[in-house]
Design a protein around this motif. Structure first.
Motif, PDB file in Angstrom:
ATOM      1  N   SER A 145     -88.477  12.409  77.935  1.00  0.00           N
ATOM      2  CA  SER A 145     -89.331  11.862  76.883  1.00  0.00           C
ATOM      3  C   SER A 145     -89.948  12.974  76.041  1.00  0.00           C
ATOM      4  CB  SER A 145     -90.429  11.007  77.510  1.00  0.00           C
ATOM      5  OG  SER A 145     -91.325  10.553  76.537  1.00  0.00           O
ATOM      6  N   ALA A 146     -90.395  14.054  76.698  1.00  0.00           N
ATOM      7  CA  ALA A 146     -90.995  15.181  75.974  1.00  0.00           C
ATOM      8  C   ALA A 146     -89.967  15.859  75.076  1.00  0.00           C
ATOM      9  CB  ALA A 146     -91.576  16.197  76.966  1.00  0.00           C
ATOM     10  N   VAL A 147     -88.742  15.999  75.550  1.00  0.00           N
ATOM     11  CA  VAL A 147     -87.678  16.600  74.732  1.00  0.00           C
ATOM     12  C   VAL A 147     -87.377  15.718  73.529  1.00  0.00           C
ATOM     13  CG1 VAL A 147     -85.217  17.206  74.699  1.00  0.00           C
ATOM     14  CG2 VAL A 147     -86.658  17.966  76.597  1.00  0.00           C
ATOM     15  N   ASN A 148     -87.269  14.418  73.747  1.00  0.00           N
ATOM     16  CA  ASN A 148     -87.016  13.492  72.639  1.00  0.00           C
ATOM     17  C   ASN A 148     -88.147  13.530  71.621  1.00  0.00           C
ATOM     18  OD1 ASN A 148     -84.583  12.710  73.756  1.00  0.00           O
ATOM     19  ND2 ASN A 148     -85.448  10.917  74.772  1.00  0.00           N
TER      20      ASN A 148
ATOM     21  N   VAL B 216     -85.870  28.131  69.382  1.00  0.00           N
ATOM     22  CA  VAL B 216     -85.762  28.857  70.655  1.00  0.00           C
ATOM     23  C   VAL B 216     -86.340  28.018  71.793  1.00  0.00           C
ATOM     24  CG1 VAL B 216     -86.505  30.919  71.916  1.00  0.00           C
ATOM     25  CG2 VAL B 216     -85.803  31.105  69.527  1.00  0.00           C
ATOM     26  N   GLU B 217     -87.519  27.452  71.575  1.00  0.00           N
ATOM     27  CA  GLU B 217     -88.165  26.640  72.598  1.00  0.00           C
ATOM     28  C   GLU B 217     -87.363  25.366  72.877  1.00  0.00           C
ATOM     29  OE1 GLU B 217     -89.694  28.025  70.017  1.00  0.00           O
ATOM     30  OE2 GLU B 217     -91.145  29.383  70.944  1.00  0.00           O
TER      31      GLU B 217
ATOM     32  N   ALA C 181     -88.932  22.698  81.580  1.00  0.00           N
ATOM     33  CA  ALA C 181     -88.344  22.110  80.381  1.00  0.00           C
ATOM     34  C   ALA C 181     -89.374  21.259  79.639  1.00  0.00           C
ATOM     35  CB  ALA C 181     -87.126  21.268  80.747  1.00  0.00           C
ATOM     36  N   GLU C 182     -90.196  20.538  80.391  1.00  0.00           N
ATOM     37  CA  GLU C 182     -91.235  19.718  79.761  1.00  0.00           C
ATOM     38  C   GLU C 182     -92.196  20.592  78.957  1.00  0.00           C
ATOM     39  OE1 GLU C 182     -95.063  16.894  80.891  1.00  0.00           O
ATOM     40  OE2 GLU C 182     -93.795  17.655  82.502  1.00  0.00           O
ATOM     41  N   TRP C 183     -92.633  21.688  79.558  1.00  0.00           N
ATOM     42  CA  TRP C 183     -93.581  22.558  78.859  1.00  0.00           C
ATOM     43  C   TRP C 183     -92.942  23.251  77.660  1.00  0.00           C
ATOM     44  CZ3 TRP C 183     -98.273  21.403  79.222  1.00  0.00           C
ATOM     45  CH2 TRP C 183     -98.778  20.833  80.405  1.00  0.00           C
ATOM     46  N   ASP C 184     -91.678  23.625  77.775  1.00  0.00           N
ATOM     47  CA  ASP C 184     -90.978  24.200  76.624  1.00  0.00           C
ATOM     48  C   ASP C 184     -90.886  23.178  75.493  1.00  0.00           C
ATOM     49  OD1 ASP C 184     -90.633  26.598  77.932  1.00  0.00           O
ATOM     50  OD2 ASP C 184     -88.534  26.230  78.473  1.00  0.00           O
ATOM     51  N   ALA C 185     -90.584  21.936  75.845  1.00  0.00           N
ATOM     52  CA  ALA C 185     -90.482  20.875  74.838  1.00  0.00           C
ATOM     53  C   ALA C 185     -91.836  20.605  74.189  1.00  0.00           C
ATOM     54  CB  ALA C 185     -89.934  19.598  75.464  1.00  0.00           C
ATOM     55  N   ARG C 186     -92.881  20.587  74.987  1.00  0.00           N
ATOM     56  CA  ARG C 186     -94.224  20.361  74.430  1.00  0.00           C
ATOM     57  C   ARG C 186     -94.625  21.509  73.496  1.00  0.00           C
ATOM     58  NH1 ARG C 186     -96.103  15.870  76.537  1.00  0.00           N
ATOM     59  NH2 ARG C 186     -95.610  15.254  78.668  1.00  0.00           N
ATOM     60  N   LEU C 187     -94.257  22.727  73.869  1.00  0.00           N
ATOM     61  CA  LEU C 187     -94.530  23.874  73.003  1.00  0.00           C
ATOM     62  C   LEU C 187     -93.764  23.748  71.692  1.00  0.00           C
ATOM     63  CD1 LEU C 187     -95.794  26.645  72.478  1.00  0.00           C
ATOM     64  CD2 LEU C 187     -93.860  27.656  73.712  1.00  0.00           C
ATOM     65  N   ALA C 188     -92.507  23.360  71.772  1.00  0.00           N
ATOM     66  CA  ALA C 188     -91.695  23.174  70.563  1.00  0.00           C
ATOM     67  C   ALA C 188     -92.305  22.101  69.670  1.00  0.00           C
ATOM     68  CB  ALA C 188     -90.265  22.806  70.945  1.00  0.00           C
ATOM     69  N   GLU C 189     -92.767  21.024  70.273  1.00  0.00           N
ATOM     70  CA  GLU C 189     -93.386  19.948  69.490  1.00  0.00           C
ATOM     71  C   GLU C 189     -94.650  20.435  68.787  1.00  0.00           C
ATOM     72  OE1 GLU C 189     -94.955  15.349  70.047  1.00  0.00           O
ATOM     73  OE2 GLU C 189     -94.455  16.530  71.818  1.00  0.00           O
TER      74      GLU C 189
END
Length: 137
Positions: free
Chosen positions: A51-54, A67-68, A98-106
């Protein structure tokens, strides 16, 4: 005097043994709990991560934080492989990363969009000022 010393030593020994037994029981219980956690698939964490990646993709993470996003997607894929191999602890750890990387990217995408909107607003204000100065002359 000797009887008092003996009673004190017996009381201290009893307290010490009691603490040792409690500590041993706590450590055994913790070990069993951790072993139980390691043997269950981290499907809830995997779903949260997906969900975080999406969400990061929807926010523009691939454009503003490539990158993130790549890191999040790679770790999510590795977590999927680890789950398939039944290495649940590794899968859980990778899914969390992966969740934290996705949240950072967001967050980076949202910040970049806000910065772009601020620049657009400043440019609009500047154009209005110039137009107002031309009209004043």
């Amino acid at each position: 005097m000797e009887l008092t010393t003996m009673k004190t030593l017996d009381a201290k020994t009893t307290v010490s043994r009691s603490r040792g037994l409690k500590l041993a029981a706590l450590m055994l219980g913790s070990s069993l709990l951790l072993a139980g956690c390691a043997s269950t698939p981290p499907s809830e964490q995997y779903a949260v991560t997906q969900s975080a990646v999406n969400s990061a993709i929807s926010a523009g993470g691939t454009e503003f934080a490539p990158v993130e996003m790549k890191s999040a997607q790679d770790k999510l894929k590795q977590a999927e492989f680890a789950m398939h191999d039944e290495d649940y602890e590794k899968a859980r750890r990778l899914a969390e990363q992966a969740e934290w990387d996705a949240r950072l990217a967001e967050r980076k995408a949202e910040a970049a969009k806000a910065e772009r909107a601020l620049q657009d607003a400043r440019q609009g204000v500047q154009e209005l000022r110039e137009e107002g100065m031309r009209n004043a002359q």
